[in-house]
Write a protein that holds these residues in place. Structure first.
Motif, mmCIF file in Angstrom:
data_model
loop_
_atom_site.group_PDB
_atom_site.id
_atom_site.type_symbol
_atom_site.label_atom_id
_atom_site.label_comp_id
_atom_site.label_asym_id
_atom_site.label_seq_id
_atom_site.Cartn_x
_atom_site.Cartn_y
_atom_site.Cartn_z
ATOM 1 N N THR A 126 0.830 -1.225 0.000
ATOM 2 C CA THR A 126 0.000 0.000 0.000
ATOM 3 C C THR A 126 0.859 1.268 0.000
ATOM 4 O OG1 THR A 126 -0.064 0.285 2.412
ATOM 5 C CG2 THR A 126 -1.764 -1.146 1.440
ATOM 6 N N ARG A 127 2.163 1.138 0.148
ATOM 7 C CA ARG A 127 2.982 2.339 0.399
ATOM 8 C C ARG A 127 3.526 2.967 -0.886
ATOM 9 N NH1 ARG A 127 6.670 0.959 5.488
ATOM 10 N NH2 ARG A 127 7.007 3.213 5.397
ATOM 11 N N PRO A 128 3.588 4.281 -0.929
ATOM 12 C CA PRO A 128 3.989 4.959 -2.169
ATOM 13 C C PRO A 128 5.476 4.774 -2.475
ATOM 14 C CG PRO A 128 3.725 6.552 -0.390
ATOM 15 C CD PRO A 128 3.296 5.230 0.167
ATOM 16 N N MET A 129 5.786 4.348 -3.685
ATOM 17 C CA MET A 129 7.173 4.159 -4.095
ATOM 18 C C MET A 129 7.594 5.172 -5.159
ATOM 19 S SD MET A 129 8.352 1.837 -2.214
ATOM 20 C CE MET A 129 7.486 1.018 -0.891
ATOM 21 N N ARG A 130 6.609 5.913 -5.687
ATOM 22 C CA ARG A 130 6.951 6.869 -6.745
ATOM 23 C C ARG A 130 7.930 7.938 -6.237
ATOM 24 N NH1 ARG A 130 1.603 8.169 -9.638
ATOM 25 N NH2 ARG A 130 1.841 6.241 -10.798
ATOM 26 N N ARG A 131 7.825 8.272 -4.976
ATOM 27 C CA ARG A 131 8.721 9.268 -4.389
ATOM 28 C C ARG A 131 10.196 8.878 -4.549
ATOM 29 N NH1 ARG A 131 7.637 9.515 1.854
ATOM 30 N NH2 ARG A 131 5.700 10.418 1.170
ATOM 31 N N VAL A 132 10.443 7.566 -4.654
ATOM 32 C CA VAL A 132 11.810 7.081 -4.872
ATOM 33 C C VAL A 132 12.043 6.803 -6.364
ATOM 34 C CG1 VAL A 132 13.425 5.217 -4.313
ATOM 35 C CG2 VAL A 132 11.969 6.153 -2.537
ATOM 36 N N LEU A 133 11.014 6.265 -7.015
ATOM 37 C CA LEU A 133 11.174 5.956 -8.453
ATOM 38 C C LEU A 133 11.435 7.227 -9.261
ATOM 39 C CD1 LEU A 133 8.333 3.329 -9.009
ATOM 40 C CD2 LEU A 133 10.806 2.910 -9.038
ATOM 41 N N ASP A 134 10.778 8.346 -8.908
ATOM 42 C CA ASP A 134 10.946 9.584 -9.692
ATOM 43 C C ASP A 134 12.420 9.982 -9.830
ATOM 44 O OD1 ASP A 134 8.271 9.811 -10.252
ATOM 45 O OD2 ASP A 134 7.842 11.322 -8.716
ATOM 46 N N PRO A 135 13.133 10.181 -8.720
ATOM 47 C CA PRO A 135 14.548 10.554 -8.905
ATOM 48 C C PRO A 135 15.379 9.438 -9.551
ATOM 49 C CG PRO A 135 14.048 10.212 -6.563
ATOM 50 C CD PRO A 135 12.744 10.228 -7.290
ATOM 51 N N ARG A 351 0.743 9.208 7.409
ATOM 52 C CA ARG A 351 -0.281 8.521 6.613
ATOM 53 C C ARG A 351 0.303 7.458 5.680
ATOM 54 N NH1 ARG A 351 -5.015 11.341 7.358
ATOM 55 N NH2 ARG A 351 -4.799 13.557 7.798
ATOM 56 N N VAL A 352 1.635 7.492 5.442
ATOM 57 C CA VAL A 352 2.227 6.549 4.467
ATOM 58 C C VAL A 352 3.246 5.614 5.121
ATOM 59 C CG1 VAL A 352 1.775 7.960 2.435
ATOM 60 C CG2 VAL A 352 3.883 8.338 3.705
ATOM 61 N N LYS A 353 3.038 5.334 6.386
ATOM 62 C CA LYS A 353 3.902 4.356 7.066
ATOM 63 C C LYS A 353 3.268 2.964 6.933
ATOM 64 C CE LYS A 353 6.872 7.468 8.237
ATOM 65 N NZ LYS A 353 8.179 7.506 7.583
ATOM 66 N N GLU A 354 3.637 2.025 7.813
ATOM 67 C CA GLU A 354 3.127 0.650 7.702
ATOM 68 C C GLU A 354 1.597 0.633 7.683
ATOM 69 O OE1 GLU A 354 5.845 1.611 8.980
ATOM 70 O OE2 GLU A 354 7.237 -0.003 9.489
ATOM 71 N N SER A 355 0.991 1.629 8.386
ATOM 72 C CA SER A 355 -0.451 1.861 8.283
ATOM 73 C C SER A 355 -0.623 3.367 8.160
ATOM 74 C CB SER A 355 -1.151 1.372 9.562
ATOM 75 O OG SER A 355 -0.764 2.174 10.670
ATOM 76 N N ASP A 356 -1.844 3.821 7.994
ATOM 77 C CA ASP A 356 -2.110 5.256 8.139
ATOM 78 C C ASP A 356 -2.089 5.510 9.646
ATOM 79 O OD1 ASP A 356 -3.241 7.712 8.661
ATOM 80 O OD2 ASP A 356 -4.686 7.584 7.014
ATOM 81 N N ARG A 357 -0.930 5.909 10.129
ATOM 82 C CA ARG A 357 -0.749 5.992 11.590
ATOM 83 C C ARG A 357 -1.587 7.090 12.228
ATOM 84 N NH1 ARG A 357 5.733 4.529 12.022
ATOM 85 N NH2 ARG A 357 5.381 2.285 11.767
#
Ligand SMILES: O=C(O)C1=C[C@@H](OP(=O)(O)O)[C@@H](O)[C@H](O)C1
Ligand SMILES: C=C(OP(=O)(O)O)C(=O)O
Length: 443
Positions: A126-135, A351-357
């Motif tokens: 469920t966690r966003p990976m685009r933040r790493v894929l973009d660079p 909101r983007v950790k193991e759950s929406d904390r």
């Protein structure tokens, strides 16, 4: 496949007493294995966290060509293959529940001419990976396949010649910063990352320790610019992993909220980019004595004597978030026992950790008779000397939610149950035994 879950209940406990040593720092454990993989020769690690997150990283290092061996509890040896010489993995790289493992390894894969499938459990998916894929894509890597919204499973094709870039990260995230720097290791030029606020600096410190040339400059009001010279020859170096402040946090808060407690937490890492919780608890009136500050393995550590104390609510500034990012769930528990209101500002990243904390903490508190509010990205908790407890808390595959609400149960009027203990093993396998040795009551 149905995964079995098991509940655990925490009951109001008598004063906590004794000494504990928190497990090795999770962030440093991942990085020690990864830099071991990227060095030619033998890296000896002591005090490695043997939690599931780190074990996944160890196995991935093996799949990429390192020889990784456990010599004794916490003592590991990595025979690395060096920058530019990783093997094409044959199987899917499984990171389990670990965002750090996956994001850092995406950087490693991106900087090598290999193609890898990276995947994890239902939480990681469920966690966003685009933040790493973009660079990483700016550096020349390609995403051959990804689940909706840039999520895993991801098939990532790296490059033999990562393009040197200057990347201005929109968020203060050590995972983004580290992924870009790790990809930049195999770049023929300089790779820079600019972060809006300083995030944990373990990657930078360890890269230098292994012989890389790296420059760190202030940037703007609170930011930093980190510049790495590509293609260093990383030299293996022994790593002694210090005690994890994010795990020590549970005993720290437990001894504060359970009346008349008196405990010592030994050898906790005091890196200022990790001690936001300590600062906040002291502002709230906690009784914490910092004893014997010393250096161990390149990081400052100290023993902490913690005694029960009456807390008062405080306003926690957003600028403190990077230095206590994983500690907000347990801080919210402390805030529930504090007189007055605690406002924790700027928690969007939760909101983007193991759950929406943010939601998981608020729901857990409500189940325990506390009245939290979420306004924008702020969490507001109205505390009081007594917390009723009595609830069953949903943990959403999140170890920090699980441990935080067990701690709440130790000081609440009625027992508190969590729906699943399983994830605690990702970061703190000895949590239950260590807390029981201090007098915590679980059943
Ligand atoms: O780099 C690391 O080791 C970590 C960075 C933080 O995540 P972000 O980089 O997403 O803030 C933190 O929440 C995580 O537990 C560990
Ligand atoms: C957020 C955490 O870890 P990760 O991002 O590595 O899953 C954590 O340990 O609280």
């Amino acid at each position: 496949m149905e995964v079995a879950t098991s509940r655990l209940t925490a009951e109001r406990s008598g004063p906590l007493a004794g000494r504990i040593k928190p497990p090795g720092d999770k962030s440093i454990s991942h990085r020690a294995l990864i830099l071991g993989l990227l060095s030619v020769g033998t890296t000896e690690i002591t005090g490695l966290l043997e939690g599931e997150d780190v074990i996944h990283t160890a196995k991935v290092c093996g799949a990429l060509g390192a020889r990784v061996e456990r010599l004794a509890p916490g003592r590991w040896r990595v025979e690395g293959c060096g920058i530019g010489s990783l093997l094409q993995p044959e199987e899917t790289l499984d990171f389990g529940n670990s965002g750090t493992g996956m994001r850092l390894m995406m950087g490693v894969v991106a900087g090598h001419p290999i193609t890898a499938t990276l995947d994890g459990d239902a939480s990681l998916r469920t966690r966003p990976m685009r933040r790493v894929l973009d660079p990483l894509m700016m550096m020349g890597a390609q995403t051959l396949s990804q689940a909706e919204g840039g999520r895993c499973p991801i098939i990532l094709k790296g490059t033999a010649e990562p393009i040197p870039i200057v990347y201005k990260s929109p968020v203060a995230s050590a995972q983004i910063k580290s992924a870009v720097l790790l990809a930049g290791l195999n770049s023929p030029g300089e790779t820079s990352v600019i972060e809006p606020e300083a995030s944990r600096d373990h990657t930078e410190k360890m890269l230098r320790y292994f012989g890389a040339a790296l420059k760190v400059e202030p940037f703007g009001e609170n930011g930093r610019k980190i510049t790495l010279q590509g293609r260093p020859e990383l030299k293996p170096a022994p790593v002694a992993v210090p005690g994890d402040p994010s795990s020590a946090a549970f005993a720290l808060v437990a001894a504060t909220i359970v009346e008349n407690s008196d405990i010592v937490i030994e050898s906790m890492m005091m890196n200022p980019l990790r001690t936001g919780l300590l600062t906040t608890l002291l502002e709230m009136g906690a009784d914490i004595e910092i004893i014997d500050r010393r250096e161990e393995g390149g990081e400052e550590v100290a023993d902490l004597r913690v005694r029960g104390a009456a807390l008062k609510g405080v306003d926690v500034p957003a600028a403190r978030a990077p230095s206590m990012i994983d500690e907000y769930p347990i801080l919210a528990v402390a805030a529930s026992f504090a007189r007055g209101q605690t406002r924790m500002r700027g928690l969007g990243e939760l909101r983007v950790k193991e759950s929406d904390r943010l939601e998981a903490v608020a729901a857990g508190l409500r189940a325990c008779g506390v009245d939290p509010q979420i306004i924008g990205d702020d969490l507001i908790v109205e505390g009081g000397a007594e917390v009723s407890g009595g609830g069953l808390v949903a943990t959403h595959l999140d170890h920090r939610i699980a441990m935080s609400f067990l701690i709440l149960g130790l000081a609440a009027q009625k027992p508190v149950a969590i729906d699943d203990v399983g994830m605690i093993a990702t970061s703190f396998p000895d949590f239950r035994a260590q807390m029981e040795s201090l007098g915590a009551r679980f059943s």
